[in-house]
Design an enzyme around this catalytic site. Structure first.
Site, PDB file in Angstrom:
ATOM      1  CG  ASP A  64     -22.616 -25.703  15.228  1.00  0.00           C
ATOM      2  OD1 ASP A  64     -22.027 -24.903  15.969  1.00  0.00           O
ATOM      3  OD2 ASP A  64     -22.169 -26.835  14.979  1.00  0.00           O
ATOM      4  CG  ASP A  65     -20.174 -21.900  15.082  1.00  0.00           C
ATOM      5  OD1 ASP A  65     -20.337 -22.233  16.264  1.00  0.00           O
ATOM      6  OD2 ASP A  65     -19.152 -22.187  14.434  1.00  0.00           O
TER       7      ASP A  65
ATOM      8  CB  CYS B 123     -19.707 -26.586  19.564  1.00  0.00           C
ATOM      9  SG  CYS B 123     -19.487 -25.620  18.053  1.00  0.00           S
TER      10      CYS B 123
ATOM     11  CG  ASP C 222     -23.720 -23.778  19.090  1.00  0.00           C
ATOM     12  OD1 ASP C 222     -23.690 -22.769  18.356  1.00  0.00           O
ATOM     13  OD2 ASP C 222     -23.038 -24.802  18.842  1.00  0.00           O
TER      14      ASP C 222
END
Length: 505
Positions: A57-58, A90, A326
């Site tokens: 994530d990120d 996201c 993502d």
């Protein structure tokens, strides 16, 4: 008291099954002792492969330098240097990953209603269109762990007798607000389990244990399996595991030429309003980047654990391991303190690395690939049908060492500025000073952006790879009309029409 269910790992599996797997792999030329030189091709898998997908994530490209397992995957597999997300946010990105459809076709444009979020994804039929359903129907045992979609509540029964598990997933270990890495509820196959603040409750480690357990159990059956492990790391608030809290003391945010950009007078109005970063802001950026680098240590350890288990069980010869993110994340570039959602490469270009049967060691490709391509790739590897509504294309030819001549030469990025929403942990990006709604084209040699307010950006990436000089106001009229027409075609495409539109310049 914290309810924490201990994992029960099954024995190592039947030796006869393992021996049979080894014999089949050797007969097909899939032995792990093959040529590991860069560019050396391996044989194709002898049977339908297993797939393990680690989605972070990120996670931006500049964190890969701090992940030795991912770097080893690069040495032993294929790196997609030109992987771009269709929106650097996201929920929009994850909805595209699950379905292979651009945001304008998933209906998910932001993280929360009315323009996006889990409920919008579900209302638009996203769960039925996800690759999980296709893989399960094709005979795969499927598992999803970690972060699903923004707005998903793990305890929501959605009219049923127990917490809801979406279609397509045999096993489900998913939480909602896992950003702090502690004190969360997890839907474990329809049973809500509470985790607290003890060291063993650190979410990335919990996911690591459950992922390892699934691989051991699923691998022992002989049935092909797919597992997605979607971490919340390294998303804010940047909480590393206790064992890594003091690691990497000298690390600070990289300083590329775009860092704290001296002159933004040629940038669009939303960015021209940003002052140069001062010492307190720069210190916060360095501290944040250091904690992000610390967070991914647990992710890297999880990858190492999975790779060991796959090798010990003889499953690595029949398993594709995919690592990616993502969306990207900027920290100081173009005077932006920390975040995503822009059309700059810091946000839209993300790491993707694949190891597995038939994948040449040390290979890199600069082909323009997108998160629309993941769903059709997983289905193609499984021998399952790819739905006609899929906007992306299978990446399997690249895994086999080919570079398709008819591949796209432009990637689409489309972004809707989120409305301020109290529930959204990214709501700071909805404030004044964040990018307005835009659509963009990322070509091999250029970036073209059209904003809703009529402003434009154009960067010549051959002469200006760090996107410092905006030439949007100096484009020849014919070129501008050509790019604008192409952008219109892509933002209105669907299915095979997206592949056709993406091959034009």
């Amino acid at each position: 008291m914290t309810r924490h269910r201990r994992l029960r790992l099954r024995p190592a599996g039947a030796p006869v099954l393992i021996l049979l797997t080894l014999v089949l792999a050797l007969a097909a030329g899939c032995s792990g002792g093959g040529d590991a030189r860069p560019g050396a091709a391996k044989a194709a898998p002898a049977k339908r492969p297993n797939i393990v997908f680690v989605l972070t994530d990120d996670l931006s490209w500049n964190l890969v330098a701090h992940m030795p397992q991912v770097r080893d995957m690069q040495a032993r597999g294929l790196t997609f240097d030109g992987f771009f997300v269709a929106d650097s946010l996201c929920c929009t990105s994850r909805s595209t990953i699950l379905t292979g459809r651009y945001p304008h076709n998933t209906g998910v444009r932001t993280n929360f209603p009315p323009d996006g979020g889990y409920q919008v994804f579900k209302a638009h039929g996203g769960e039925q269109a996800s690759f999980g359903e296709g893989l399960r129907k094709a005979g795969y045992r499927t598992a999803f762990l970690g972060k699903y979609l923004n707005g998903y509540q793990p305890g929501d029964a959605q009219g049923g007798p127990s917490p809801y598990v979406p279609p397509g997933w045999d096993e489900w270990y998913v939480t909602g607000n896992g950003y702090p890495e502690y004190d969360y509820n997890m839907n474990e196959n329809g049973r809500l389990v509470r985790y607290g603040h003890a060291p063993q409750d650190y979410l990335t480690d919990v996911l690591s244990g459950k992922a390892d357990d699934f691989v051991r159990r699923a691998g022992a059956t002989g049935r092909p399996f797919f597992m997605e492990v979607a971490t919340f790391a390294p998303h804010g608030p940047f909480v590393p595991a206790p064992r890594h809290a003091a690691a990497l003391p000298g690390v600070r945010a990289p300083r590329p030429p775009a860092f704290n950009e001296p002159d933004v007078g040629d940038k669009p109005s939303w960015l021209r309003s940003h002052p140069r970063l001062r010492k307190p802001g720069l210190k916060a950026i360095d501290n944040g980047f250091r904690d992000r680098a610390r967070m991914v240590q647990a992710v890297d350890e999880m990858i190492a654990r999975l790779r060991r288990t796959l090798a010990e069980r003889g499953l690595d010869r029949d398993t594709y391991l995919v690592f990616g993110s993502d969306n990207g994340f900027h920290m100081g570039e173009h005077r932006l303190a920390g975040g995503k959602m822009t059309a700059f490469d810091t946000d839209i270009r993300v790491p993707y690395v694949v190891v597995g049967p038939g994948v040449a060691a040390g290979r890199r490709t600069g082909a323009l690939v997108q998160n629309t391509d993941l769903a059709p790739t997983f289905l193609d590897l499984a021998g399952a049908a790819v739905p006609p509504a899929t906007d992306g294309r299978s990446l399997v030819p690249f895994l086999r060492g080919a570079d398709p001549a008819d591949w796209r030469n432009v990637a689409l990025v489309e972004h809707v500025k989120p409305r301020p929403t109290p529930e959204d942990p990214d709501r700071q990006d909805s404030a004044p000073g964040a990018p307005p709604t835009y659509n963009a084209l990322r070509l091999r040699d250029a970036l073209y952006v059209e904003y809703q307010n009529g402003e434009r950006e154009y960067y010549d990436l051959v002469r200006d790879p760090h996107q410092l000089t905006n030439q949007g106001g100096r484009l020849p009229p014919d070129r501008q009309r050509q790019l604008s027409a192409l952008l219109y075609a892509l933002t209105h495409c669907s299915g095979a029409g997206c592949a056709s539109a993406g091959r034009t310049r």
